[in-house]
Design an enzyme around this catalytic site. Structure first.
Site, PDB file in Angstrom:
ATOM      1  N   ASP B 109       0.854  -1.200   0.067  1.00 16.16           N
ATOM      2  CA  ASP B 109      -0.095   0.066  -0.204  1.00 16.16           C
ATOM      3  C   ASP B 109       0.960   1.148   0.075  1.00 16.16           C
ATOM      4  O   ASP B 109       1.174   1.492   1.106  1.00 16.16           O
ATOM      5  CB  ASP B 109      -0.926  -0.003   1.235  1.00 16.16           C
ATOM      6  CG  ASP B 109      -2.096   0.943   1.056  1.00 16.16           C
ATOM      7  OD1 ASP B 109      -2.201   1.606   0.069  1.00 16.16           O
ATOM      8  OD2 ASP B 109      -3.072   0.863   2.027  1.00 16.16           O
ATOM      9  N   VAL B 110       1.027   1.638  -1.351  1.00 16.11           N
ATOM     10  CA  VAL B 110       2.278   2.719  -1.389  1.00 16.11           C
ATOM     11  C   VAL B 110       1.725   3.959  -1.893  1.00 16.11           C
ATOM     12  O   VAL B 110       2.170   5.118  -1.856  1.00 16.11           O
ATOM     13  CB  VAL B 110       3.455   2.069  -2.138  1.00 16.11           C
ATOM     14  CG1 VAL B 110       4.146   0.786  -1.652  1.00 16.11           C
ATOM     15  CG2 VAL B 110       3.063   1.789  -3.663  1.00 16.11           C
ATOM     16  N   LYS B 111       0.541   3.780  -2.576  1.00 18.20           N
ATOM     17  CA  LYS B 111      -0.104   5.318  -3.133  1.00 18.20           C
ATOM     18  C   LYS B 111       0.781   6.185  -3.838  1.00 18.20           C
ATOM     19  O   LYS B 111       0.670   7.112  -3.843  1.00 18.20           O
ATOM     20  CB  LYS B 111      -0.980   5.723  -1.843  1.00 18.20           C
ATOM     21  CG  LYS B 111      -1.983   4.858  -1.388  1.00 18.20           C
ATOM     22  CD  LYS B 111      -3.080   5.664  -0.652  1.00 18.20           C
ATOM     23  CE  LYS B 111      -4.127   4.734   0.056  1.00 18.20           C
ATOM     24  NZ  LYS B 111      -3.719   3.767   1.050  1.00 18.20           N
ATOM     25  N   ARG B 112       1.772   5.406  -4.671  1.00 19.31           N
ATOM     26  CA  ARG B 112       2.632   6.253  -5.497  1.00 19.31           C
ATOM     27  C   ARG B 112       1.804   6.747  -6.590  1.00 19.31           C
ATOM     28  O   ARG B 112       1.009   6.121  -7.069  1.00 19.31           O
ATOM     29  CB  ARG B 112       3.806   5.454  -6.073  1.00 19.31           C
ATOM     30  CG  ARG B 112       4.504   4.898  -4.870  1.00 19.31           C
ATOM     31  CD  ARG B 112       5.195   5.835  -3.763  1.00 19.31           C
ATOM     32  NE  ARG B 112       6.017   5.502  -2.901  1.00 19.31           N
ATOM     33  CZ  ARG B 112       5.987   5.245  -1.424  1.00 19.31           C
ATOM     34  NH1 ARG B 112       4.799   5.720  -0.772  1.00 19.31           N
ATOM     35  NH2 ARG B 112       6.941   4.886  -0.778  1.00 19.31           N
ATOM     36  N   THR B 147      -0.754  -0.133  -4.660  1.00 24.41           N
ATOM     37  CA  THR B 147      -1.745   1.163  -4.765  1.00 24.41           C
ATOM     38  C   THR B 147      -1.249   2.160  -5.532  1.00 24.41           C
ATOM     39  O   THR B 147       0.028   2.523  -5.155  1.00 24.41           O
ATOM     40  CB  THR B 147      -2.548   1.438  -3.555  1.00 24.41           C
ATOM     41  OG1 THR B 147      -1.508   1.736  -2.495  1.00 24.41           O
ATOM     42  CG2 THR B 147      -3.154   0.128  -2.865  1.00 24.41           C
TER      43      THR B 147
END
Lengths: 321, 321
Positions: B109-112, B147
């Protein structure tokens, strides 16, 4: 934003150098020349990433030394380091720390954004890691500011603004980015007649409004791409207390003419980033060859970066004059 | 998305455990019990971060062992590790690697999200680091999916979709997040009568449309918060080939009733995450005390996490029956 503005005024130069090393922009011959030393220090399984991480660090150190008296700030793009895995992030933190030790203001281009409790964890980029009640926090990343993403709303941003206020740092929220597909979401036409990025601009102004400093700018700046000159000019009027970080100059197509309207009438209010145009300048200069040693290679890289940084400074000064 | 869907079917459990350690959720007494061993291995200056990084890793290892036969997947939230600096990211990569070694599908869950050339660098999360022409890439983070944030448009997403296709992995783009302020941007009413998140949903469907697998879902999923049940139901119909990652269950307020409409009529199409509800379950169980050793503490944490994961599985099964 006062510390950054003071640094810009001291250098008389509203530009920042992006430290975005890649296997393309860092000379192959530098990686090769450093490799024997790296190979003695790490396990064979770690060599493929460590050789690049060490080369990135040495490359950055040379660039930083070459430009420290020309520019007020650097902006390392964490993605380039993250691509190497954990070893790359050691190089990122060391790069930030080294740049600060040379007196530069460090903008960590991390574009983080998440729900409130998670944004709170990411805000350690600015606040450091609190280790004991009442004790000092440990500065784990060595940044003075970070970039943040507004898609999750205030929850995702306010923890950074609070950390910035408490630790004399800053943040920059994405408003209008420099890339070709930025229209996909940012240009959406809203029912009230505004574009989505204008709505985000209003949110960003509001989120930062309690943190306006001596120079009239809040601790929450905005990222506004140099490739959107007209929109940038309108945003400059729309958000008079919001400082702009302007990427997209040089390699991405933005010119000194494009960025002039993003400044206020005192010539303040924005800082312009160039990455490949500065750190990749050696590619248009003297040829590097595999027989050169580390110091020789870095001397070429440094000289070209310094010349490019001075040219950029002078172009921007002329455009603002 | 086929690998994830196969794993969900094998476990008969569409839920994922969020591995989001914080100084609050990891028992103080575990950190203290591990500290003497850590202190022997690292410099004193590194102890404050390394003691937490080691505790996070041991905590995660115990949780993973306890749930590996219950759930198909885990979702470590990288922010929690990033808050410790580089040492934390070592623990993140090791956590991902350990979870995979236990047969779990790992959603980072890195939301880059960033401009194209930078998104390409971030896509190393999925593609690994290419080290030589024609050679295998090095898997630096050990994730099966990540993500990503859509604010920058297609430039910022397509590199992940391409890497996913080329390396049999997946990505999940934020569409409608679970946090209270998600309305600030995502609910904006567009001139065509849609909400912004619906427009983003259409983009995400389109960006993934060339990668639909045997189970009918593309390699680009969507993050749709459990706290938006009605919107989730409409999105399920709007994007029939997009698999949903559903956060917000449990501690954030989402219930089994809320998430049922996010599944398709075969009971597929979504995976539901709980983090604090599982890894923090020990806080509602047997009391830990400072006299306990590492193994005793981890036994309590493990038992409580396993019980909570089984309860969640059974709740979701009942809601979908």
């Amino acid at each position: 934003m006062d510390r950054l503005i003071d640094a810009i005024e001291a250098a008389d130069n509203p530009s920042v150098v992006g430290l975005d090393p890649t296997p393309h922009v860092v000379p192959d011959c530098l990686v090769t020349a450093l490799e024997p030393e790296v190979a003695r220090e790490v396990d064979a399984s770690e060599l493929p990433t460590e050789r690049l991480a060490v080369a990135y660090m040495e490359f950055n150190r040379a660039i930083i030394d070459a430009i420290a008296d020309v520019v007020p700030a650097v902006k390392p793009q964490i993605a380039m380091y993250e691509a190497l895995g954990p070893a790359g992030l050691d190089a990122y933190a060391m790069t930030c720390g080294y740049a600060r030790s040379r007196g530069l203001y460090v903008i960590g281009d991390v574009k983080r954004g998440d729900i409130g409790s998670t944004a709170q964890a990411y805000a350690a980029h600015l606040s450091g890691l609190p280790v004991s009640p009442g004790g000092d926090a440990i500065d784990v990343w060595h940044e003075d500011a970070v970039t943040v993403n507004p898609y999750l709303g205030s929850d995702g941003i306010i923890p950074f603004v609070t950390a910035a206020r408490d630790h004399d740092k800053d943040a920059f929220a994405l408003v209008r980015t420099s890339n070709p597909s930025s229209d996909d979401v940012q240009e959406c036409l809203l029912q009230d007649g505004h574009r989505l990025y204008e709505h985000v601009a209003d949110l960003v102004s509001d989120w930062g409004s309690d943190t306006i400093g001596d120079h009239g700018y809040s601790r929450l700046g905005a990222v506004v791409g140099a490739t959107h000159s007209d929109e940038g000019a309108r945003l400059r009027r729309r958000m008079p207390h919001t400082f702009f970080l302007v990427p997209g100059y040089g390699a991405q197509g933005g010119t000194a003419h494009d960025i002039a309207p993003m400044f206020d009438d005192r010539g303040s209010g924005a800082i312009v980033n160039s990455s490949r145009g500065i750190i990749g300048a050696w590619r248009h200069g003297q040829t590097l060859d595999p027989s050169m040693g580390v110091e020789e290679i870095l001397a070429v890289v440094s000289r070209c970066a310094r010349e490019a940084a001075i040219s950029m400074r002078d172009e921007i000064r002329a455009a603002l004059a």
